[in-house]
Design a protein around this motif. Structure first.
Motif, PDB file in Angstrom:
ATOM      1  N   THR A 228      73.551  39.246  38.743  1.00 14.88           N
ATOM      2  CA  THR A 228      72.855  38.214  39.515  1.00 14.88           C
ATOM      3  C   THR A 228      72.834  36.965  38.448  1.00 14.88           C
ATOM      4  N   GLU A 229      72.416  37.388  37.244  1.00 15.62           N
ATOM      5  CA  GLU A 229      72.322  36.132  36.470  1.00 15.62           C
ATOM      6  C   GLU A 229      73.710  35.512  36.108  1.00 15.62           C
ATOM      7  N   TYR A 230      74.869  36.286  35.965  1.00 16.82           N
ATOM      8  CA  TYR A 230      75.989  35.868  35.851  1.00 16.82           C
ATOM      9  C   TYR A 230      76.531  34.952  36.982  1.00 16.82           C
ATOM     10  N   VAL A 231      76.499  35.529  38.079  1.00 16.76           N
ATOM     11  CA  VAL A 231      76.595  34.897  39.364  1.00 16.76           C
ATOM     12  C   VAL A 231      75.885  33.304  39.556  1.00 16.76           C
ATOM     13  N   GLU A 232      74.468  33.386  39.000  1.00 12.81           N
ATOM     14  CA  GLU A 232      73.660  32.314  39.087  1.00 12.81           C
ATOM     15  C   GLU A 232      74.326  31.142  38.124  1.00 12.81           C
ATOM     16  N   GLN A 233      74.568  31.839  36.911  1.00 15.36           N
ATOM     17  CA  GLN A 233      74.987  30.963  35.857  1.00 15.36           C
ATOM     18  C   GLN A 233      76.509  30.247  36.393  1.00 15.36           C
ATOM     19  N   ARG A 234      77.435  30.700  36.866  1.00 10.89           N
ATOM     20  CA  ARG A 234      78.624  30.394  37.761  1.00 10.89           C
ATOM     21  C   ARG A 234      78.363  29.298  38.893  1.00 10.89           C
ATOM     22  N   GLY A 235      77.115  29.458  39.254  1.00 12.40           N
ATOM     23  CA  GLY A 235      76.859  28.321  40.548  1.00 12.40           C
ATOM     24  C   GLY A 235      77.388  28.924  41.715  1.00 12.40           C
ATOM     25  N   ILE A 236      77.463  30.253  41.953  1.00 12.96           N
ATOM     26  CA  ILE A 236      77.736  30.672  42.874  1.00 12.96           C
ATOM     27  C   ILE A 236      76.785  31.046  44.020  1.00 12.96           C
ATOM     28  N   CYS A 237      75.459  31.331  43.649  1.00 16.10           N
ATOM     29  CA  CYS A 237      74.327  31.562  44.273  1.00 16.10           C
ATOM     30  C   CYS A 237      73.207  30.399  43.729  1.00 16.10           C
TER      31      CYS A 237
END
Length: 357
Positions: A228-237
Motif C-alpha cells: 500500500t505504501e508503494y502504491v501510494e508513492q506511485r500515486g495510484i491511490c
C-alpha cells in the motif's frame, strides 16, 4: 563538556526506554482487548468450524454434515445458546494470546533485526509473530481445549440420545465425556480425569498450527502494508488510505488473516481432532492423526472446515487489527514524548543520541 554530553545522551536514552516500556505495556492491553473483541464477535462461526472438524470422532465418517446442515442442526437442537457454547474460555484464551501477540511483537522484531541483520524484513516479522503467539499458548491451549469440548457438547438439551424440537425427533451426537456446566467445571473435570496432560491435549499440534499461522499473518500484514505504501508513492491511490490506520488495519488484517487461515487449515484439523477425542483415543499423536485422516478422508478431510475457518478469521483478524490500530492512534498518541519513534517501531533513535553526544 564531553561529560555533560554523555550524561545528556544517557538521560535521553533512559527517558526513551522508559516511555518505550510504558507504551509496550499499552500494547499488551490493546492486544488483549482487540483479541477478546474479535473472538467474542466471531465465536458462533468458530463453533460451526469445530463441530464440522470433530464429526469423524463423535459420529463416524458416514453422513457427515456440511456447513448449512450443521448450522441448521445446532439451531434446531440448542438454539442461539448453542452457537455461543464455550465463549468464556474462548475469550479468556484470546485475552492472553492478543496481549502477548501484540505486546512483544515490536520488541521481538527490533531485537531480531538488530542481532541478526540477515533476518531483516519479512523473516523478522514472521519470527516476531511466532514468538508472541508461543508465549500466549501456555494460557491459550487449556482454554482452547475447554472451549472446543464445550462447543461440541452444545447445551444440556443435547445430552439425551434423541432431542425433540418443535415436534421433530433429532438424533444427538455421541457423548465421550461428562457434561461441562461452565469453564471452571470443565477445567476441574478435565484435570480430575486426565490431569495436566488433558488440559494441554494437542499442545504440540496447537503450536504446529498457531506458530506458522501467527508468523504468516504478521508477515502478510506487513507485506500488504509495504504494498500500500508503494502504491501510494506511485500515486495510484489516495494518501488518505494509508493515513487512516484503523481502516487499513481492517482491510489488510482481514486479508492477512484469511490467507494464513487457509494455508494452515490441515494443521487446525489435526489439532481439533486431538483435543476433542478425550480419553477414548482415536489418534495416538500428531503424525498418526495426519496418517489416518489422509488415508480415510483424503484431501477433503485435511481441509474440512476451511470455509468457516476462513470466514471466522477474515472478520476476526480485521476487527483485531482495526481495534489495535484505533487504540494506538487514540491513546498512545496522548503520551508526551517528542523523541520516541512511532509505536510501530519501538526503539531508541541511536542517531539522535549520537548527535546529542
Amino acid at each position: 563538556m564531553a561529560v555533560q554530553s554523555s550524561t545528556s545522551s544517557e538521560a535521553l536514552a533512559s527517558k526513551n526506554v522508559s516511555h518505550g516500556h510504558f507504551i509496550l505495556w499499552r500494547e499488551f492491553v490493546w492486544g488483549a482487548v482487540a483479541g477478546a473483541f474479535g473472538e467474542g464477535m466471531m465465536h458462533p462461526v468458530d463453533t460451526i468450524k469445530t463441530r464440522l472438524q470433530s464429526q469423524a470422532i463423535l459420529n463416524g465418517l458416514q453422513n457427515q454434515k456440511n456447513i448449512l446442515q450443521m448450522v441448521r442442526y445446532v439451531w434446531q437442537v440448542d438454539g442461539l445458546k448453542g452457537f455461543f457454547r464455550g465463549v468464556i474460555p474462548g475469550i479468556t484464551g484470546s485475552l492472553a494470546t492478543g496481549a502477548t501477540y501484540f505486546g512483544v511483537i515490536e520488541s521481538t522484531k527490533k531485537w531480531t533485526e538488530d542481532s541478526h541483520p540477515s533476518l531483516r524484513g519479512h523473516w523478522a516479522h514472521f519470527i516476531a509473530g511466532a514468538v508472541g503467539d508461543t508465549l500466549g499458548s501456555f494460557v491459550y491451549v487449556p482454554c482452547e481445549v475447554m472451549k472446543q469440548r464445550m462447543q461440541v457438547q452444545g447445551t444440556i438439551t443435547s445430552r439425551s440420545p434423541v432431542v425433540v424440537k418443535d415436534g421433530i425427533a433429532i438424533k444427538s451426537g455421541t457423548q465421550i465425556y461428562g457434561y461441562y456446566t461452565g469453564m471452571f467445571h470443565a477445567g476441574c473435570s478435565i484435570w480430575k480425569t486426565q490431569g495436566l496432560k488433558g488440559l494441554y491435549a494437542g499442545y504440540l499440534s496447537t503450536l504446529a498450527r498457531d506458530v506458522p499461522f501467527a508468523g504468516l499473518m504478521v508477515m502478510f500484514y506487513e507485506a500488504l502494508k509495504d504494498v500500500t505504501e508503494y502504491v501510494e508513492q506511485r500515486g495510484i491511490c489516495s494518501p488518505n488510505w494509508h493515513g487512516n490506520h484503523s481502516f487499513e488495519g481492517l482491510v489488510l488484517g482481514g486479508l492477512a488473516g484469511g490467507l494464513s487461515a487457509y494455508l494452515t487449515t490441515p494443521l487446525d484439523v489435526v489439532k481439533t481432532r486431538l483435543q476433542v477425542q478425550g480419553s477414548t483415543l482415536r489418534y495416538t499423536g500428531w503424525l498418526d492423526a495426519i496418517r489416518i485422516i489422509w488415508a480415510t478422508e483424503g484431501m477433503k478431510g485435511m481441509f474440512r472446515g476451511s470455509i468457516p475457518r476462513i470466514t471466522w478469521y477474515i472478520p476476526a483478524s480485521a476487527l483485531t487489527f482495526m481495534a489495535v490500530e484505533f487504540l494506538r492512534d487514540h491513546f498512545n498518541g496522548k503520551v508526551p514524548n517528542d523523541n520516541l519513534r512511532d509505536v510501530r517501531r519501538l526503539s531508541v533513535d541511536k542517531k539522535s543520541l549520537q548527535e546529542v553526544a
